[in-house]
Design a protein around this motif. Structure first.
Motif, PDB file in Angstrom:
ATOM      1  N   TYR A  33       9.890  -1.267   7.271  1.00 21.05           N
ATOM      2  CA  TYR A  33       8.653  -1.247   7.574  1.00 21.05           C
ATOM      3  C   TYR A  33       7.991  -2.467   6.840  1.00 21.05           C
ATOM      4  O   TYR A  33       8.259  -2.718   5.921  1.00 21.05           O
ATOM      5  CB  TYR A  33       7.731  -0.149   7.140  1.00 21.05           C
ATOM      6  N   TRP A  34       6.982  -2.729   7.322  1.00 23.29           N
ATOM      7  CA  TRP A  34       6.303  -3.929   6.908  1.00 23.29           C
ATOM      8  C   TRP A  34       4.627  -3.374   6.617  1.00 23.29           C
ATOM      9  O   TRP A  34       3.987  -3.004   7.582  1.00 23.29           O
ATOM     10  CB  TRP A  34       5.981  -5.181   7.521  1.00 23.29           C
ATOM     11  N   TYR A  35       4.187  -3.354   5.468  1.00 23.18           N
ATOM     12  CA  TYR A  35       2.834  -2.936   5.126  1.00 23.18           C
ATOM     13  C   TYR A  35       1.886  -4.307   4.749  1.00 23.18           C
ATOM     14  O   TYR A  35       2.558  -4.798   3.868  1.00 23.18           O
ATOM     15  CB  TYR A  35       2.528  -1.902   4.240  1.00 23.18           C
ATOM     16  N   ARG A  36       0.701  -4.126   4.762  1.00 28.51           N
ATOM     17  CA  ARG A  36      -0.215  -4.928   4.049  1.00 28.51           C
ATOM     18  C   ARG A  36      -1.197  -4.280   3.138  1.00 28.51           C
ATOM     19  O   ARG A  36      -1.630  -2.966   3.966  1.00 28.51           O
ATOM     20  CB  ARG A  36      -0.928  -6.159   4.776  1.00 28.51           C
ATOM     21  N   GLN A  37      -1.378  -4.650   2.009  1.00 33.64           N
ATOM     22  CA  GLN A  37      -2.453  -3.864   1.297  1.00 33.64           C
ATOM     23  C   GLN A  37      -3.660  -5.195   0.827  1.00 33.64           C
ATOM     24  O   GLN A  37      -3.261  -5.763   0.151  1.00 33.64           O
ATOM     25  CB  GLN A  37      -2.222  -3.196   0.092  1.00 33.64           C
ATOM     26  N   ASP A  38      -4.726  -4.579   1.480  1.00 29.87           N
ATOM     27  CA  ASP A  38      -5.967  -5.564   1.033  1.00 29.87           C
ATOM     28  C   ASP A  38      -6.605  -4.777  -0.125  1.00 29.87           C
ATOM     29  O   ASP A  38      -6.465  -3.520  -0.523  1.00 29.87           O
ATOM     30  CB  ASP A  38      -6.888  -5.384   2.210  1.00 29.87           C
ATOM     31  N   PRO A  39      -7.449  -5.468  -1.059  1.00 30.12           N
ATOM     32  CA  PRO A  39      -7.957  -4.936  -2.027  1.00 30.12           C
ATOM     33  C   PRO A  39      -8.867  -3.672  -1.864  1.00 30.12           C
ATOM     34  O   PRO A  39      -9.873  -3.703  -0.973  1.00 30.12           O
ATOM     35  CB  PRO A  39      -9.115  -6.194  -2.752  1.00 30.12           C
ATOM     36  N   GLY A  40      -8.701  -2.545  -2.555  1.00 28.23           N
ATOM     37  CA  GLY A  40      -9.300  -1.462  -2.484  1.00 28.23           C
ATOM     38  C   GLY A  40      -9.010  -0.680  -1.433  1.00 28.23           C
ATOM     39  O   GLY A  40      -9.568   0.402  -0.838  1.00 28.23           O
ATOM     40  N   MET A  41      -7.716  -0.925  -0.533  1.00 24.69           N
ATOM     41  CA  MET A  41      -7.650  -0.253   0.630  1.00 24.69           C
ATOM     42  C   MET A  41      -6.085   0.383   0.315  1.00 24.69           C
ATOM     43  O   MET A  41      -5.426  -0.006  -0.501  1.00 24.69           O
ATOM     44  CB  MET A  41      -7.681  -1.245   1.895  1.00 24.69           C
TER      45      MET A  41
ATOM     46  N   PRO B   9     -12.384   6.756  -6.189  1.00 26.33           N
ATOM     47  CA  PRO B   9     -11.629   5.687  -6.254  1.00 26.33           C
ATOM     48  C   PRO B   9     -10.786   5.557  -7.530  1.00 26.33           C
ATOM     49  O   PRO B   9      -9.840   5.185  -7.943  1.00 26.33           O
ATOM     50  CB  PRO B   9     -12.607   4.730  -6.624  1.00 26.33           C
ATOM     51  N   SER B  10     -11.694   6.426  -8.456  1.00 22.85           N
ATOM     52  CA  SER B  10     -10.871   6.510 -10.193  1.00 22.85           C
ATOM     53  C   SER B  10     -11.039   7.740 -10.861  1.00 22.85           C
ATOM     54  O   SER B  10     -11.944   8.616 -10.488  1.00 22.85           O
ATOM     55  CB  SER B  10     -11.625   5.428 -10.788  1.00 22.85           C
ATOM     56  N   TYR B  88      -2.571   6.191  -7.547  1.00 24.25           N
ATOM     57  CA  TYR B  88      -1.838   7.148  -6.752  1.00 24.25           C
ATOM     58  C   TYR B  88      -2.330   7.308  -5.430  1.00 24.25           C
ATOM     59  O   TYR B  88      -3.573   7.498  -5.141  1.00 24.25           O
ATOM     60  CB  TYR B  88      -2.289   8.554  -7.381  1.00 24.25           C
ATOM     61  N   PHE B  89      -1.517   7.262  -4.495  1.00 24.67           N
ATOM     62  CA  PHE B  89      -1.691   7.252  -2.949  1.00 24.67           C
ATOM     63  C   PHE B  89      -1.418   8.404  -2.460  1.00 24.67           C
ATOM     64  O   PHE B  89      -0.206   8.755  -2.763  1.00 24.67           O
ATOM     65  CB  PHE B  89      -0.849   5.925  -2.373  1.00 24.67           C
ATOM     66  N   CYS B  90      -1.994   9.021  -1.650  1.00 22.76           N
ATOM     67  CA  CYS B  90      -1.791  10.186  -0.615  1.00 22.76           C
ATOM     68  C   CYS B  90      -1.050   9.632   0.570  1.00 22.76           C
ATOM     69  O   CYS B  90      -1.977   8.454   1.039  1.00 22.76           O
ATOM     70  CB  CYS B  90      -2.960  11.017  -0.705  1.00 22.76           C
ATOM     71  N   GLY B 106      -6.280   5.271  -2.242  1.00 21.08           N
ATOM     72  CA  GLY B 106      -5.515   5.370  -3.530  1.00 21.08           C
ATOM     73  C   GLY B 106      -6.726   5.829  -4.551  1.00 21.08           C
ATOM     74  O   GLY B 106      -7.752   5.654  -4.326  1.00 21.08           O
ATOM     75  N   THR B 107      -6.291   6.553  -5.774  1.00 21.72           N
ATOM     76  CA  THR B 107      -7.240   6.592  -6.616  1.00 21.72           C
ATOM     77  C   THR B 107      -6.438   6.154  -8.141  1.00 21.72           C
ATOM     78  O   THR B 107      -5.344   6.601  -8.311  1.00 21.72           O
ATOM     79  CB  THR B 107      -7.189   8.277  -6.911  1.00 21.72           C
ATOM     80  N   THR B 108      -7.281   5.403  -8.753  1.00 23.26           N
ATOM     81  CA  THR B 108      -6.785   4.998 -10.009  1.00 23.26           C
ATOM     82  C   THR B 108      -6.790   5.912 -11.298  1.00 23.26           C
ATOM     83  O   THR B 108      -7.974   6.290 -11.409  1.00 23.26           O
ATOM     84  CB  THR B 108      -7.659   3.486 -10.410  1.00 23.26           C
ATOM     85  N   LEU B 109      -5.471   6.313 -11.750  1.00 25.23           N
ATOM     86  CA  LEU B 109      -5.799   7.515 -12.774  1.00 25.23           C
ATOM     87  C   LEU B 109      -5.569   6.486 -14.121  1.00 25.23           C
ATOM     88  O   LEU B 109      -4.673   5.615 -14.230  1.00 25.23           O
ATOM     89  CB  LEU B 109      -4.805   8.351 -12.759  1.00 25.23           C
TER      90      LEU B 109
END
Lengths: 114, 113
Positions: A33-41, B9-10, B88-90, B106-109
């Motif tokens: 798989y290839w994923y991308r992660q943008d800030p806060g996402m 978020p946190s 942490y990602f669900c 994601g949640t930053t712990l």
């Protein structure tokens, strides 16, 4: 085992340039798989492959291409880089474990398009 | 339309206390839910999973609870340790060959000593 390796770790591109992000896994996993992660996402799927010679689009495929000629390698190609492609890119591979796919991720490639 | 939501978020907790991370989902077709942990400059690593037919799964200090009627799951970490500080990602998946994961934001712990 090295697991999933990605190169390069960082890259800065100019608008319109092209590049290939490399991904290799040594676990003999069929799925990649290839994923991308943008800030806060969260991570968003770009492309995936269920085996050599088989690829399919994910949620955000526009501007990217992939190929899977071997089990081990799954390169991601950006043809005409755009600022919207600034992101962190993660490659992953998986196998089916007790009904679910446990995915193993590489360390990521941080790409900036200016 | 987000299918997997992590609305906090946190989260900050003290060492030794319990950390509770929450996740909501909208798609009742999900077969499995997974939690991933991510340190800066590294890829996510698998932590724990739960099948949609279970309501609890435990692995050492980590327990995941699933409430299908509420479409809600939570990850409990007891006791929390400073090394647990991470994002942490669900994630959720429909059980098909090679199915990709749908991730929350994601949640930053942060665990303080």
């Amino acid at each position: 085992n090295a697991g999933v390796t990605q190169t390069p770790k960082f890259r800065i591109l100019k608008i319109g340039q092209s590049m290939t992000l490399q991904c290799t896994q040594d676990m003999n996993h069929n799925y990649m798989y290839w994923y991308r992660q943008d800030p806060g996402m969260g991570l968003k799927l770009i492309y995936y492959s269920v085996g050599a010679g088989i690829t399919d689009k994910g949620e955000v495929p526009n501007g990217y291409n992939v190929s899977r000629s071997t089990t081990e390698d799954f390169p991601l190609r950006l043809e005409l880089a755009a600022p919207s492609q600034t992101s962190v890119y993660f490659c992953a591979s998986s196998y089916e474990k007790g009904g679910y796919n446990e995915q193993f991720f590489g360390p990521g490639t941080r790409l900036t398009v200016l | 339309d987000q299918q997997v939501k992590q609305n906090s978020p946190s989260l900050s907790v003290q060492e030794g206390r319990i950390s509770i991370l929450n996740c909501d989902y909208t798609n009742s077709m999900f077969d499995y839910f997974l939690w991933y942990k991510k340190y800066p400059a590294e890829g996510p690593t698998f932590l724990i999973s739960i099948s949609s037919i279970k309501d609890k799964n435990e692995d050492g200090r980590f327990t995941v609870f699933l409430n299908k009627s509420a479409k809600h799951l939570s990850l409990h970490i007891v006791p929390s340790q400073p090394g647990d500080s991470a994002v942490y990602f669900c994630a959720a998946e429909v059980n098909q060959a090679g199915t990709a994961l749908i991730f929350g934001k994601g949640t930053t712990l942060s665990v303080s000593s």
